[in-house]
Design an enzyme around this catalytic site. Structure first.
Site, PDB file in Angstrom:
ATOM      1  N   HIS A  47       0.825  -1.204   0.000  1.00  0.00           N
ATOM      2  CA  HIS A  47       0.000   0.000   0.000  1.00  0.00           C
ATOM      3  C   HIS A  47       0.864   1.260   0.000  1.00  0.00           C
ATOM      4  CE1 HIS A  47      -3.847  -2.172   1.540  1.00  0.00           C
ATOM      5  NE2 HIS A  47      -3.753  -2.169   0.221  1.00  0.00           N
ATOM      6  N   HIS A  83      -0.345  -8.785   0.934  1.00  0.00           N
ATOM      7  CA  HIS A  83      -1.401  -8.879   1.945  1.00  0.00           C
ATOM      8  C   HIS A  83      -2.042 -10.261   2.001  1.00  0.00           C
ATOM      9  CE1 HIS A  83      -1.267  -4.807   0.108  1.00  0.00           C
ATOM     10  NE2 HIS A  83      -1.096  -4.471   1.366  1.00  0.00           N
ATOM     11  N   CYS A 105       3.196 -12.101   2.322  1.00  0.00           N
ATOM     12  CA  CYS A 105       4.216 -12.083   3.371  1.00  0.00           C
ATOM     13  C   CYS A 105       4.192 -13.414   4.119  1.00  0.00           C
ATOM     14  CB  CYS A 105       3.941 -10.936   4.342  1.00  0.00           C
ATOM     15  SG  CYS A 105       5.022 -10.959   5.797  1.00  0.00           S
ATOM     16  N   GLU A 135      -5.699  -7.900   3.835  1.00  0.00           N
ATOM     17  CA  GLU A 135      -5.179  -9.004   4.645  1.00  0.00           C
ATOM     18  C   GLU A 135      -6.306  -9.736   5.366  1.00  0.00           C
ATOM     19  OE1 GLU A 135      -2.552  -9.822   8.608  1.00  0.00           O
ATOM     20  OE2 GLU A 135      -1.958  -8.073   7.406  1.00  0.00           O
ATOM     21  N   SER A 232      -2.655   2.514   4.108  1.00  0.00           N
ATOM     22  CA  SER A 232      -1.709   1.632   4.796  1.00  0.00           C
ATOM     23  C   SER A 232      -2.119   1.504   6.259  1.00  0.00           C
ATOM     24  CB  SER A 232      -0.285   2.191   4.703  1.00  0.00           C
ATOM     25  OG  SER A 232       0.589   1.481   5.557  1.00  0.00           O
ATOM     26  N   SER A 233      -2.554   0.320   6.643  1.00  0.00           N
ATOM     27  CA  SER A 233      -3.016   0.096   8.016  1.00  0.00           C
ATOM     28  C   SER A 233      -1.907   0.360   9.027  1.00  0.00           C
ATOM     29  CB  SER A 233      -3.524  -1.343   8.163  1.00  0.00           C
ATOM     30  OG  SER A 233      -3.861  -1.637   9.496  1.00  0.00           O
ATOM     31  N   ASN A 234      -0.711  -0.167   8.776  1.00  0.00           N
ATOM     32  CA  ASN A 234       0.346  -0.025   9.779  1.00  0.00           C
ATOM     33  C   ASN A 234       0.808   1.417   9.912  1.00  0.00           C
ATOM     34  OD1 ASN A 234       3.268   0.259   8.459  1.00  0.00           O
ATOM     35  ND2 ASN A 234       2.055  -1.039   7.118  1.00  0.00           N
TER      36      ASN A 234
END
Length: 349
Positions: A47, A83, A105, A135, A232-234
């Protein structure tokens, strides 16, 4: 003597690309080198628009569904994003006789296996994550419909009513806030003492490490910049962590051009980190932009050293990856230790 106002930049380490993101980008580049363009990629490989556009310039074509791949190009490889994907996607690829390379990943793949393991032991699977994230879609898609319940909040955990409270197992999205997840798990474990944990931690080491570095740098920061995309979640979690742990203000930026310097006000200390999908070259770009306006001193807020690497797909291991291949995302301050860099003292907890 510089006439520019002084500014300390606390540079977080670890930051930026994790091993899973590095591997996914390498898979696309190596596929282009081995098989030639076009190489199709289902969903954004990671992302980050800068990364996606850089790969597009090299011949990657991004699609959301396999049906979008023209029939004349179905002999070309298609890469699944970092993801992860539901089982139905790989099944469809096989049905279409597509040659696909899975860039999921390895830590996400481990979550998939943990969910399947729970089901094999007769447990209903609780997935802690964010609805609609690729994900989460991929993890839920490893099992048949109804076998997984998504829990997003503490409130969800409080009101969840399982059919059999004694046969439950949980996994989590890998990019969640450590604190938020702990709060949800605390509720679930108190309500359901028989709740089974996964064999290993689901939140990945890189997510935890980046959040810990942000916590170390946050207190006393006039501004905390997180490099990352809005999807981007993180990276979004890092913005939240920065504010929660003491930064006066925290904002998400994709490029240096996103920063409105005229509206920043008086700054003496800023902190800088990057989500796991954000390239180091953008961190360099932002530091350069501040150096044009301030007399910058760099402090390194280092809380861990990462050495993890993941192998690319077997089909690509005969292709040589050169530094030039990754130059479009690589930066010059990966460790942050330049001549004017000082170490920020990290207090022991």
């Amino acid at each position: 003597m510089s006439l520019l106002p002084p500014l300390t930049i606390r540079l977080c380490s670890p930051r930026g690309f994790c091993a899973g993101v590095d591997r996914a980008i390498q898979i696309v580049i190596l596929a282009l080198k081995k098989y030639g363009a076009p190489v199709y990629v289902r969903h954004e490989i990671v992302h980050n628009r800068y990364v996606v556009e850089g790969l597009q310039q090299r011949g990657a074509v991004f699609v959301e569904e396999l049906d979008e791949i023209p029939e004349k190009h179905r002999g070309q490889p298609v890469v699944f994003s970092a993801h992860g994907v539901p089982k139905s996607v790989s099944e469809k690829a096989s049905l279409y006789n597509l040659f696909y390379l899975d860039a999921t990943c390895p830590l996400v793949s481990k979550v998939h296996k943990q969910a399947i393991r729970h089901q094999r032991h007769g447990r209903h699977v609780i997935l802690i994550g964010h609805s609609g994230h690729p994900e989460v879609i991929g993890t839920m898609g490893q099992l048949e419909k109804g076998a997984v319940t998504l829990i997003e909040t503490v409130e969800d955990a409080l009101y969840y009513q399982p059919e059999n409270p004694n046969k439950l197992g949980f996994v989590t999205q890998t990019t969640l806030s450590v604190e938020d997840t702990a709060g949800i798990l605390d509720v679930l474990q108190k309500r359901f003492p028989a709740l089974e944990s996964p064999a290993t931690e689901s939140i990945c080491y890189a997510t935890t490490n980046r959040q810990e570095a942000v916590k170390a740098a946050a207190l006393g920061s006039d501004l905390f910049l997180i490099v990352g995309s809005s999807n981007s979640s993180n990276a979004r979690r890092l913005v939240e962590v920065a504010e929660r742990f003491g930064a006066r203000q925290s904002i998400l930026v994709q490029r240096a051009d996103d920063i409105d310097f005229d509206r920043l006000g008086t700054l003496s200390v800023i902190s800088l980190s990057a989500g796991a999908s954000a390239p180091e070259i953008i961190v360099d770009e932002i530091i350069t932009a501040f150096r044009k306006r301030y007399n910058v001193k760099i402090e390194l807020a280092e809380t861990a050293v990462e050495t993890q690497q993941f192998l690319v797909n077997r089909e690509l291991r005969d292709v040589i990856l050169t530094p030039q291949d990754m130059a479009f995302v690589s930066g010059g301050v990966k460790t942050g230790r330049n001549d004017d860099t000082q170490m920020l003292k990290i207090e022991e907890k």
